[in-house]
Design a protein around this motif. Structure first.
Motif, PDB file in Angstrom:
ATOM      1  N   VAL A 279      27.742  69.250  48.737  1.00 51.60           N
ATOM      2  CA  VAL A 279      26.298  69.479  48.772  1.00 51.60           C
ATOM      3  C   VAL A 279      25.972  70.629  49.720  1.00 51.60           C
ATOM      4  O   VAL A 279      26.505  70.710  50.834  1.00 51.60           O
ATOM      5  CB  VAL A 279      25.553  68.204  49.221  1.00 51.60           C
ATOM      6  N   ARG A 280      25.104  71.524  49.249  1.00 49.35           N
ATOM      7  CA  ARG A 280      24.513  72.570  50.090  1.00 49.35           C
ATOM      8  C   ARG A 280      23.003  72.434  49.973  1.00 49.35           C
ATOM      9  O   ARG A 280      22.474  72.307  48.869  1.00 49.35           O
ATOM     10  CB  ARG A 280      24.956  73.964  49.641  1.00 49.35           C
ATOM     11  N   ALA A 281      22.293  72.449  51.075  1.00 51.77           N
ATOM     12  CA  ALA A 281      20.844  72.212  51.038  1.00 51.77           C
ATOM     13  C   ALA A 281      20.149  73.009  52.131  1.00 51.77           C
ATOM     14  O   ALA A 281      20.775  73.453  53.106  1.00 51.77           O
ATOM     15  CB  ALA A 281      20.546  70.726  51.200  1.00 51.77           C
ATOM     16  N   ILE A 282      18.846  73.187  51.946  1.00 48.23           N
ATOM     17  CA  ILE A 282      17.990  73.820  52.952  1.00 48.23           C
ATOM     18  C   ILE A 282      16.831  72.868  53.230  1.00 48.23           C
ATOM     19  O   ILE A 282      16.209  72.342  52.301  1.00 48.23           O
ATOM     20  CB  ILE A 282      17.453  75.182  52.462  1.00 48.23           C
TER      21      ILE A 282
ATOM     22  N   GLU B 290      25.247  71.767  55.266  1.00 50.34           N
ATOM     23  CA  GLU B 290      26.522  71.821  54.541  1.00 50.34           C
ATOM     24  C   GLU B 290      27.227  70.474  54.681  1.00 50.34           C
ATOM     25  O   GLU B 290      27.596  70.076  55.780  1.00 50.34           O
ATOM     26  CB  GLU B 290      27.397  72.947  55.100  1.00 50.34           C
ATOM     27  N   TYR B 291      27.382  69.803  53.557  1.00 51.09           N
ATOM     28  CA  TYR B 291      28.050  68.498  53.564  1.00 51.09           C
ATOM     29  C   TYR B 291      29.577  68.650  53.542  1.00 51.09           C
ATOM     30  O   TYR B 291      30.097  69.650  53.033  1.00 51.09           O
ATOM     31  CB  TYR B 291      27.640  67.708  52.326  1.00 51.09           C
TER      32      TYR B 291
ATOM     33  N   GLY C  10      23.792  61.753  55.826  1.00 50.93           N
ATOM     34  CA  GLY C  10      24.089  63.135  56.181  1.00 50.93           C
ATOM     35  C   GLY C  10      22.838  63.943  56.417  1.00 50.93           C
ATOM     36  O   GLY C  10      22.751  64.727  57.379  1.00 50.93           O
ATOM     37  N   TYR C  11      21.832  63.751  55.564  1.00 50.49           N
ATOM     38  CA  TYR C  11      20.560  64.452  55.745  1.00 50.49           C
ATOM     39  C   TYR C  11      19.876  64.003  57.035  1.00 50.49           C
ATOM     40  O   TYR C  11      19.306  64.828  57.777  1.00 50.49           O
ATOM     41  CB  TYR C  11      19.637  64.188  54.559  1.00 50.49           C
ATOM     42  N   MET C  12      19.896  62.713  57.294  1.00 51.96           N
ATOM     43  CA  MET C  12      19.259  62.195  58.509  1.00 51.96           C
ATOM     44  C   MET C  12      19.867  62.818  59.751  1.00 51.96           C
ATOM     45  O   MET C  12      19.148  63.270  60.659  1.00 51.96           O
ATOM     46  CB  MET C  12      19.410  60.670  58.571  1.00 51.96           C
ATOM     47  N   TYR C  13      21.189  62.866  59.797  1.00 53.04           N
ATOM     48  CA  TYR C  13      21.868  63.422  60.970  1.00 53.04           C
ATOM     49  C   TYR C  13      21.589  64.915  61.095  1.00 53.04           C
ATOM     50  O   TYR C  13      21.343  65.430  62.204  1.00 53.04           O
ATOM     51  CB  TYR C  13      23.373  63.173  60.883  1.00 53.04           C
ATOM     52  N   ALA C  14      21.596  65.617  59.968  1.00 46.98           N
ATOM     53  CA  ALA C  14      21.443  67.073  59.985  1.00 46.98           C
ATOM     54  C   ALA C  14      20.093  67.514  60.521  1.00 46.98           C
ATOM     55  O   ALA C  14      19.978  68.561  61.171  1.00 46.98           O
ATOM     56  CB  ALA C  14      21.655  67.637  58.582  1.00 46.98           C
TER      57      ALA C  14
ATOM     58  N   ARG D  78      35.905  64.450  56.911  1.00 51.34           N
ATOM     59  CA  ARG D  78      34.775  64.342  57.840  1.00 51.34           C
ATOM     60  C   ARG D  78      34.700  65.499  58.824  1.00 51.34           C
ATOM     61  O   ARG D  78      33.686  65.667  59.515  1.00 51.34           O
ATOM     62  CB  ARG D  78      34.835  63.014  58.598  1.00 51.34           C
ATOM     63  N   ARG D  79      35.722  66.336  58.911  1.00 51.57           N
ATOM     64  CA  ARG D  79      35.703  67.449  59.864  1.00 51.57           C
ATOM     65  C   ARG D  79      35.000  68.689  59.303  1.00 51.57           C
ATOM     66  O   ARG D  79      34.801  69.659  60.022  1.00 51.57           O
ATOM     67  CB  ARG D  79      37.133  67.812  60.282  1.00 51.57           C
ATOM     68  N   GLN D  80      34.641  68.666  58.044  1.00 47.05           N
ATOM     69  CA  GLN D  80      33.957  69.809  57.452  1.00 47.05           C
ATOM     70  C   GLN D  80      32.444  69.584  57.418  1.00 47.05           C
ATOM     71  O   GLN D  80      31.966  68.458  57.446  1.00 47.05           O
ATOM     72  CB  GLN D  80      34.478  70.059  56.036  1.00 47.05           C
ATOM     73  N   GLY D  81      31.702  70.688  57.296  1.00 48.54           N
ATOM     74  CA  GLY D  81      30.250  70.599  57.196  1.00 48.54           C
ATOM     75  C   GLY D  81      29.558  70.443  58.542  1.00 48.54           C
ATOM     76  O   GLY D  81      30.190  70.448  59.603  1.00 48.54           O
ATOM     77  N   ASN D  82      28.229  70.261  58.488  1.00 48.02           N
ATOM     78  CA  ASN D  82      27.444  70.101  59.723  1.00 48.02           C
ATOM     79  C   ASN D  82      26.578  68.832  59.688  1.00 48.02           C
ATOM     80  O   ASN D  82      25.493  68.802  60.257  1.00 48.02           O
ATOM     81  CB  ASN D  82      26.583  71.335  59.982  1.00 48.02           C
ATOM     82  N   THR D  83      27.074  67.802  58.989  1.00 51.66           N
ATOM     83  CA  THR D  83      26.361  66.530  58.945  1.00 51.66           C
ATOM     84  C   THR D  83      27.062  65.448  59.769  1.00 51.66           C
ATOM     85  O   THR D  83      26.817  64.263  59.576  1.00 51.66           O
ATOM     86  CB  THR D  83      26.218  66.027  57.491  1.00 51.66           C
ATOM     87  N   GLY D  84      27.934  65.875  60.673  1.00 53.23           N
ATOM     88  CA  GLY D  84      28.644  64.905  61.492  1.00 53.23           C
ATOM     89  C   GLY D  84      29.672  64.114  60.696  1.00 53.23           C
ATOM     90  O   GLY D  84      30.060  63.017  61.109  1.00 53.23           O
ATOM     91  N   GLY D  85      30.106  64.670  59.563  1.00 53.17           N
ATOM     92  CA  GLY D  85      31.066  63.966  58.721  1.00 53.17           C
ATOM     93  C   GLY D  85      30.437  62.889  57.861  1.00 53.17           C
ATOM     94  O   GLY D  85      31.142  62.158  57.166  1.00 53.17           O
ATOM     95  N   LEU D  86      29.111  62.791  57.885  1.00 52.76           N
ATOM     96  CA  LEU D  86      28.411  61.752  57.134  1.00 52.76           C
ATOM     97  C   LEU D  86      28.038  62.251  55.746  1.00 52.76           C
ATOM     98  O   LEU D  86      27.763  63.438  55.538  1.00 52.76           O
ATOM     99  CB  LEU D  86      27.143  61.326  57.877  1.00 52.76           C
TER     100      LEU D  86
END
Length: 278
Positions: free
Chosen positions: A177-180, A196-197, A235-239, A222-230
């Motif tokens: 997933v990629r989102a803005i 970035e998921y 993932g959206y909540m954390y981001a 879980r080490r990729q993206g910027n959602t804390g691995g969620l």
């Protein structure tokens, strides 16, 4: 030296398997298609055999049998997918099942959230790494309450779809997933942040009528993206800085017991090395 038709066929098959595909061309790749690549290959010149003879020469039964065995070769440790699909009593064939998966993932259906759950079986369950299993009504209610589409401009980016040969009503796929962040979500105003998921593994189980029996997904790295691995809604909540105040909505952290055991293991290793040297 004469080249048998079976050997020629095997060579062309291998070349075609490793040559660039038409999809690469459509995506603007500078690579050439397999057909163009093969056309450029210099033919092997053999004064003892003409091109016409090479084309019309019959394939010997023994040579054909050898080639068929090569095609059906199953490496050790791998399943014979062709045999498993042939033995399956599930009425939908793999290609039809994947086509159905693409259909229910489309924006007009969106896994039941856009068709009032029409694509979902009565015994449907949602089961992910943390949430679930939950039934049809609870699933639809939960997704409706998050209003993810109002808060984000998102691309789901599914790929790698296949049917499980050992559970032939299940379709597997990945997505990234990629989102803005374009709208209010969980009280967080639009920030324009790019999200970035990590890669996620999805599965869809279908019944014989083509309705979804189960949806599930799990974070694959879980080490990729910027959602804390969620993944998922977490993932959206954390981001956007609005995670729920529970461990399941936080990045993975080893428990105190796990850390204590790891420490004991490191100390034990150092003591062993010390005594072995002395």
């Amino acid at each position: 030296m004469k080249i048998s038709p079976a050997a020629t066929l095997l060579f062309l098959t291998v070349c075609d398997a490793y040559a660039p595909s038409r999809v690469s061309l459509e995506r603007g790749s500078a690579l050439k298609s397999s057909a163009t690549y093969l056309d450029q290959l210099s033919p092997i010149k053999d004064p003892e055999i003409t091109e016409e003879e090479a084309v019309v020469s019959p394939v010997e039964p023994a040579e054909l049998e050898t080639f068929e065995k090569f095609e059906k070769f199953v490496p050790e440790g791998f399943v014979d997918e062709e045999a498993l699909f042939a033995a399956s009593d599930f009425p939908m064939k793999p290609q039809d099942l994947m086509a159905r998966a693409v259909e229910v993932l489309s924006p007009s259906i969106s896994l039941g959230t856009k068709d009032d759950g029409e694509c979902l079986a009565e015994d449907f369950e949602f089961c992910a790494a943390v949430v679930g299993p939950i039934g049809k009504e609870e699933y639809l209610g939960a997704l409706g309450s998050f209003k993810i589409e109002d808060g984000f401009d998102q691309d789901t980016n599914f790929y790698g779809m296949s049917v499980d040969p050992m559970q032939t009503n299940r379709v597997w796929m990945f997505n990234r997933v990629r989102a803005i962040h374009t709208g209010t979500f969980m009280g967080a105003e639009a920030s324009g942040k790019e999200i970035e998921y990590p890669p996620q593994v999805f599965h869809l189980d279908f019944n014989a009528d083509g309705k979804i029996k189960e949806v599930g997904f799990y974070t694959a790295d879980r080490r990729q993206g910027n959602t804390g691995g969620l993944g998922g809604a977490f993932g959206y909540m954390y981001a956007v800085g609005k995670p729920l105040p529970i461990p399941e909505c936080q990045p993975f952290k080893r428990s105190k017991r796990f850390r204590a055991l790891s420490l004991v293991g490191k100390i034990s290793k150092k003591l062993n090395n010390f005594f072995n040297k002395n």
